[in-house]
Design a protein around this motif. Structure first.
Motif, short mmCIF file in Angstrom:
data_model
loop_
_atom_site.label_atom_id
_atom_site.label_comp_id
_atom_site.label_asym_id
_atom_site.label_seq_id
_atom_site.Cartn_x
_atom_site.Cartn_y
_atom_site.Cartn_z
N LYS A 1 -15.96 -18.26 -26.93
CA LYS A 1 -15.40 -17.06 -26.34
C LYS A 1 -13.87 -17.14 -26.29
N ILE A 2 -13.27 -15.97 -26.21
CA ILE A 2 -11.83 -15.83 -26.01
C ILE A 2 -11.59 -15.78 -24.51
N SER A 3 -11.00 -16.83 -23.97
CA SER A 3 -10.78 -16.88 -22.52
C SER A 3 -9.48 -16.22 -22.10
N GLY A 4 -8.59 -16.08 -23.03
CA GLY A 4 -7.31 -15.43 -22.70
C GLY A 4 -6.76 -14.71 -23.91
N ASN A 5 -6.32 -13.47 -23.70
CA ASN A 5 -5.77 -12.68 -24.80
C ASN A 5 -4.89 -11.60 -24.19
N SER A 6 -3.60 -11.81 -24.22
CA SER A 6 -2.68 -10.87 -23.56
C SER A 6 -1.39 -10.77 -24.33
N ILE A 7 -0.72 -9.65 -24.14
CA ILE A 7 0.59 -9.40 -24.74
C ILE A 7 1.50 -8.82 -23.67
N MET A 8 2.75 -9.24 -23.68
CA MET A 8 3.76 -8.72 -22.75
C MET A 8 4.98 -8.29 -23.56
N SER B 16 9.22 -2.93 -18.93
CA SER B 16 8.47 -4.19 -18.91
C SER B 16 7.01 -3.83 -18.72
N SER B 17 6.16 -4.31 -19.61
CA SER B 17 4.75 -3.98 -19.52
C SER B 17 3.95 -4.98 -20.34
N GLY B 18 2.66 -4.79 -20.36
CA GLY B 18 1.77 -5.65 -21.13
C GLY B 18 0.34 -5.21 -20.99
N TYR B 19 -0.54 -5.90 -21.74
CA TYR B 19 -1.96 -5.55 -21.70
C TYR B 19 -2.78 -6.82 -21.82
N ASP B 20 -3.80 -6.94 -20.95
CA ASP B 20 -4.72 -8.06 -20.98
C ASP B 20 -6.01 -7.59 -21.65
N PHE B 21 -6.26 -8.13 -22.86
CA PHE B 21 -7.41 -7.68 -23.63
C PHE B 21 -8.72 -8.25 -23.09
N GLN C 196 -9.31 -8.91 -19.58
CA GLN C 196 -9.58 -8.14 -18.36
C GLN C 196 -9.56 -6.64 -18.60
N LYS C 197 -9.08 -6.25 -19.79
CA LYS C 197 -9.02 -4.84 -20.19
C LYS C 197 -8.22 -4.02 -19.17
N GLY C 198 -6.99 -4.41 -18.99
CA GLY C 198 -6.13 -3.69 -18.06
C GLY C 198 -4.67 -3.89 -18.38
N VAL C 199 -3.86 -2.95 -17.91
CA VAL C 199 -2.41 -3.01 -18.10
C VAL C 199 -1.82 -3.97 -17.08
N VAL D 50 7.63 1.84 -10.94
CA VAL D 50 6.43 1.05 -11.25
C VAL D 50 5.25 1.99 -11.06
N PRO D 51 4.67 2.53 -12.14
CA PRO D 51 3.69 3.61 -12.00
C PRO D 51 2.28 3.17 -11.64
N THR D 52 1.91 1.90 -11.97
CA THR D 52 0.52 1.48 -11.78
C THR D 52 0.47 0.14 -11.05
#
Length: 901
Positions: free
Chosen positions: A812-819, A835-840, A842-845, A866-868
């Motif tokens: 499994k892929i335990s971690g997959n994120s981009i910032m 400044s932002s990013g996405y965790d593939f 956890q499927k969230g910004v 900071v919108p979210t």
């Protein structure tokens, strides 16, 4: 705008006029020289220069004269120059210079289009002249000591020190001042009529200024002003005062710090960052500020900076917040008391080369940054650790050299609230000694290269939590220990190309805490009894290694784009022998019958753990590779340029080991890692993976069977990780811009913007625009404020991480994120940052922040959002950039809804 802006207007007048000395002979200690940009020094060669001493004989007066004429004349040498003509009229007692005129008399330097000096009445006149088109040019430039004034015309008396100046223009600190008429009455009193002052770079057409019609100025004592009004774009604003009186001082003075007003959802209306500044001395100061919220929450801050030139410098920051959510008596009522202490101390390297003291402290409540209401901590809310270090080191210049260090360290996990400290740590070492080599002779061979060292390290370790920090219970479980190390090593070459090293290490460990295990028949469990008292154990080992370097080059030809590829391989084989130290292990009965016994070591819960029980006979195998290319340099401007070297693979390494003493699973997993740089070394890529040669059973445990014999591949990849970092700007020779917010860095946050940028709306100097960017005030009028087809500065940072796990066939892929983070210019005066990013997984910004800024020359406008997420907030700010008028601002913000933790 708030009423306290009236006080700021008065303060700015005081700061401006307090240093305004336009035409006096006395030199102010705080004046800042303004270079003569309109006329350069044009004194001609000696044939045009005349040192003149004019002597006027005393006039005889008869007895019947009622008015006696005084003795007049010049008492110093005059140096003067004029491009068109210079004339001395002995009848009128006048000296006239015209066109690029210069006059140097005593400490007076005067440059102008036209200068007239009446040496009979000790008066000097200077004015501009008209060119052929009827435009005025060559404005007077007057300098006396460090006092500089530019004006339309000047009238000055060298004896009485009185002067009158029309349309004077001068710089005093960050201010630019223009007065219609300035009159100096005597050595200590000035009168100014029609004065306006601003921090704008364009004094002739400023975007804003303060105007007052009457000013009485006594240097070093007081300023009295009449009606004062603030103008924006030459339009008067309601900000005005009828009159004011200010005391003056050339030194730093104490004073009030004006708070910021606002409101948020939970704490209600607030006043932030109000307090008092104490100018305690020339070496240190103190600022006491605080916040107050209408629901009862409050915050206190103590900040002090100190410096002693060529010796040391530092700062101390103590923060405390009492935060309340909800109403007392209701279920949602929450209260949190958090604090944070920061201390930074740096010693100048020249102060004492043999001893050094340094400190970097960041400790406090684990949830301080998460709960804090201060905007300074926005970029630090994602911090997981707090760390501190205070150290003193000294070197004794003996033979051999002795090094001594004493330090205290602190490491705190803000998630688990576990704190580990050493209070203190003592380290000492004696430099290498070569007992078999002459002091000044070469060290060749196995015998002469034998060297001995001595190292000692003593620690007092404390493990505690937030709730017990610096309480009595914190010190009860402290662990004491000391380790002595005596390494003996040598190195030599064999067969010319192989380097061999051998070493042995003797280590003696002293501890002040041990344990005893026994079976407790009352509770029918094993129990551990902590014992205090001195105990020790001794260990030793032996290690050796042999390695070489192999070079290989493959040439493609000088006419090819890639001329050659070079491969450097460094194989290495090591051997490590570690005996078993079973004598430090005991047994105890683990049941009531006494038939079942277990082994343990009395040192296993100590500071340095127990000595090894297993015998080890380990062979390590490693290969390190680097691959680079030789690329033709296609520089059109330099056809003879040398070829460039491009790194293809940096540090491609393979490492594993084989334990000859093990009864099974002798091979260790092989670790493979490599890295490279791409895109003009702006992108860094690192890859690492672990390969296990053994198979696993149905329970996920390694078994003594090779994976290939179990129907699998030669190696089983158990984990892998890929990281990518890319930083780029619109300028090829620069990497991505770093966040210069020093407070975020001091808090332990990242220096880039990937976790957001701290936004201090109370500091108008904090800007997205770099200090070294092009001066926007010099833009062409056609491009001001609009879109343009020229230079679009921008910077971008990308961080990507991918982690794969397959220890137990989970695959499994335990971690997959981009910032991502960046800043770019929409127009010359509009800049945006994000400044932002996405965790593939956890499927969230991830944490997202948007930053907008408008450069208004002397002013700055910001909007941060900071919108979210759990930290949603927005803040708007507009204010003057200059630090002396930084309190002239307006801001509105919606703070995050804090869920106290």
């Amino acid at each position: 705008m708030r009423t306290n802006l009236f006080h700021i207007v008065l303060l700015s007048i005081f700061l401006t006029i307090g240093s305004l000395k336009l035409s006096a002979q006395e030199t102010g200690t705080k004046s800042i020289p303004v270079p003569a940009e309109k006329q350069k020094t044009t004194l001609p060669p000696a044939k045009k220069e005349l040192d003149t001493v004019v002597r006027i004989d005393e006039v005889k007066v008869t007895v019947n004269d009622t008015n006696k004429k005084k003795k007049s004349g010049l008492d110093a040498i005059i140096k003067r120059y004029a491009e068109d003509y210079e004339k001395v009229d002995q009848v009128k007692k006048e000296l006239e210079l015209y066109n690029k005129a210069e006059l140097h008399y005593k400490d007076i330097e005067l440059k102008s289009g036209k200068i007239i000096m009446k040496y009979d009445t000790d008066e000097i006149f200077a004015g501009r002249i008209k060119d052929s088109l009827g435009n005025y040019s060559q404005y007077p430039y007057f300098k006396q000591g460090n006092n500089i004034v530019e004006a339309d015309s000047i009238h000055f008396n060298t004896k009485t020190k009185k002067a009158r100046i029309w349309n004077s223009r001068s710089d005093q600190g960050e201010f630019r001042i223009k007065g219609e008429i300035t009159k100096r009455e005597n050595d200590s009193v000035y009168y100014i009529k029609g004065a306006r002052f601003t921090t704008s770079k364009n004094i002739e057409d400023p975007e804003y200024y303060f105007y007052t019609n009457k000013i009485k100025f006594v240097p070093g004592k007081k300023v009295v002003v009449g009606f004062t009004n603030m103008y924006i774009a030459d339009v008067p604003t309601p900000l005005a005062l009828p009159f004011a009186f200010f005391p003056m001082s050339d030194k730093a003075t104490s004073g009030l710090l004006i708070p910021t007003f606002g409101n948020n959802n939970n704490q209600g209306y607030f006043l932030q960052n109000g307090g008092y500044y104490f100018a305690l001395s020339d070496y240190y100061d103190l600022a006491v500020t605080g916040d107050y919220y209408t629901n009862g929450s409050y915050g206190l801050r103590f900040q002090s900076s100190y410096s002693n030139r060529y010796k040391y410098s530092g700062n101390v920051y103590i923060r405390y917040e009492n935060i309340i959510n909800g109403e007392r008596g209701l279920p949602n009522y929450q209260r949190a008391k958090n604090y944070n202490i920061q201390w930074s101390h740096t010693q100048d390297a020249k102060a004492n080369p043999n001893s050094r003291f340094a400190a970097s402290v960041n400790l406090g409540s684990s949830k301080y940054y998460q709960n804090s209401l201060s905007m300074d901590n926005i970029g630090s809310r994602l911090n997981n650790t707090l760390s501190s270090s205070v150290s003193y080191s000294k070197t004794f210049q003996t033979v051999p050299q002795v090094n001594f260090a004493l330090m205290a360290t602190h490491n705190q996990n803000t998630n688990t609230q576990v704190i580990n400290m050493t209070l203190p740590t003592l380290q000492a070492s004696v430099d290498r000694i070569y007992p078999f080599a002459p002091g000044d002779g070469p060290k060749k061979g196995i015998i002469k290269n034998i060297n001995i060292q001595y190292n000692v390290k003593g620690e007092n370790r404390i493990a505690t939590t937030d709730t017990l920090f610096f309480k009595k219970e914190m010190f009860e479980n402290a662990k004491l220990g000391m380790q002595h190390n005596i390494p003996i090593s040598t190195n030599f070459k064999v067969f010319k190309h192989f380097s061999v090293s051998a070493s042995t290490n003797y280590q003696e460990t002293w501890v002040g805490n041990t344990i005893r295990k026994e079976y407790n028949s009352d509770i029918k469990k094993d129990t551990i009894i902590n014992l205090k008292g001195f105990d020790s154990f001794r260990t030793y080992n032996f290690a050796s290694s042999i390695g070489t370097t192999i070079y290989g080059t493959y040439s493609f030809g000088e006419n090819k784009k890639i001329q050659a590829i070079r491969h450097v391989m460094r194989p290495n084989i090591s051997y490590t022998y570690t005996p078993s130290f079973e004598k430090y292990y005991d047994t105890y009965d683990s049941d009531a019958t006494g038939k079942m016994q277990k082994e343990y070591s009395r040192f296993e819960s100590g500071m340095y753990s127990a000595p090894g029980r297993n015998y080890s006979n380990l062979i390590g195998i490693g290969v390190n590779n680097t691959i680079e290319a030789k690329v033709r340099n296609d520089d059109e401007n330099d056809p003879d340029a040398e070829p460039k070297k491009v790194m293809l693979l940096n540090n491609l390494s393979f490492n594993t080991s084989y334990d000859m003493a093990a009864d099974s699973l002798k091979w260790a997993p092989m670790r493979v890692s490599t890295g490279t740089t791409l895109l003009k070394e702006k992108m860094n890529i690192n890859v690492a993976a672990t390969f296990d040669p053994y198979a696993i059973n149905n329970e996920g445990r390694r078994i003594d069977m090779f994976n290939i014999d179990n129907g699998g591949s030669l190696f089983r990849m158990t984990s892998a990780n890929v990281t990518l970092n890319y930083a780029i700007t619109s300028e090829d020779n620069k990497a991505g811009n770093k966040n210069k917010d020093s407070q975020t860095s001091r808090n332990g946050g990242r220096e880039d913007d990937l976790f957001g940028r701290a936004t201090n709306l109370n500091d108008s100097r904090t800007s997205l625009f770099d200090e070294d960017e092009e001066d926007l005030s010099k833009e062409d009028d056609k491009t001001k404020g609009g879109f343009f087809n020229a230079k679009l500065p921008w910077d971008l940072r990308i961080a990507y991480s991918l982690t794969y796990q397959n220890n137990n066939r989970e695959n499994k892929i335990s971690g997959n994120s981009i910032m991502l983070s960046g800043n770019f210019d929409i127009t010359p005066r509009w800049k945006m940052g994000f400044s932002s990013g996405y965790d593939f997984v956890q499927k969230g910004v991830t944490f997202t922040q948007l930053r907008f800024e408008r450069d208004l020359l002397s002013w700055r406008m910001d909007f941060n959002w900071v919108p979210t997420g759990t930290n949603t907030y927005w803040g708007f700010f507009i204010g003057i950039k200059s630090s002396v008028l930084s309190d002239i601002k307006w801001d509105k913000r919606q703070l995050p809804d804090r869920q106290l933790q």
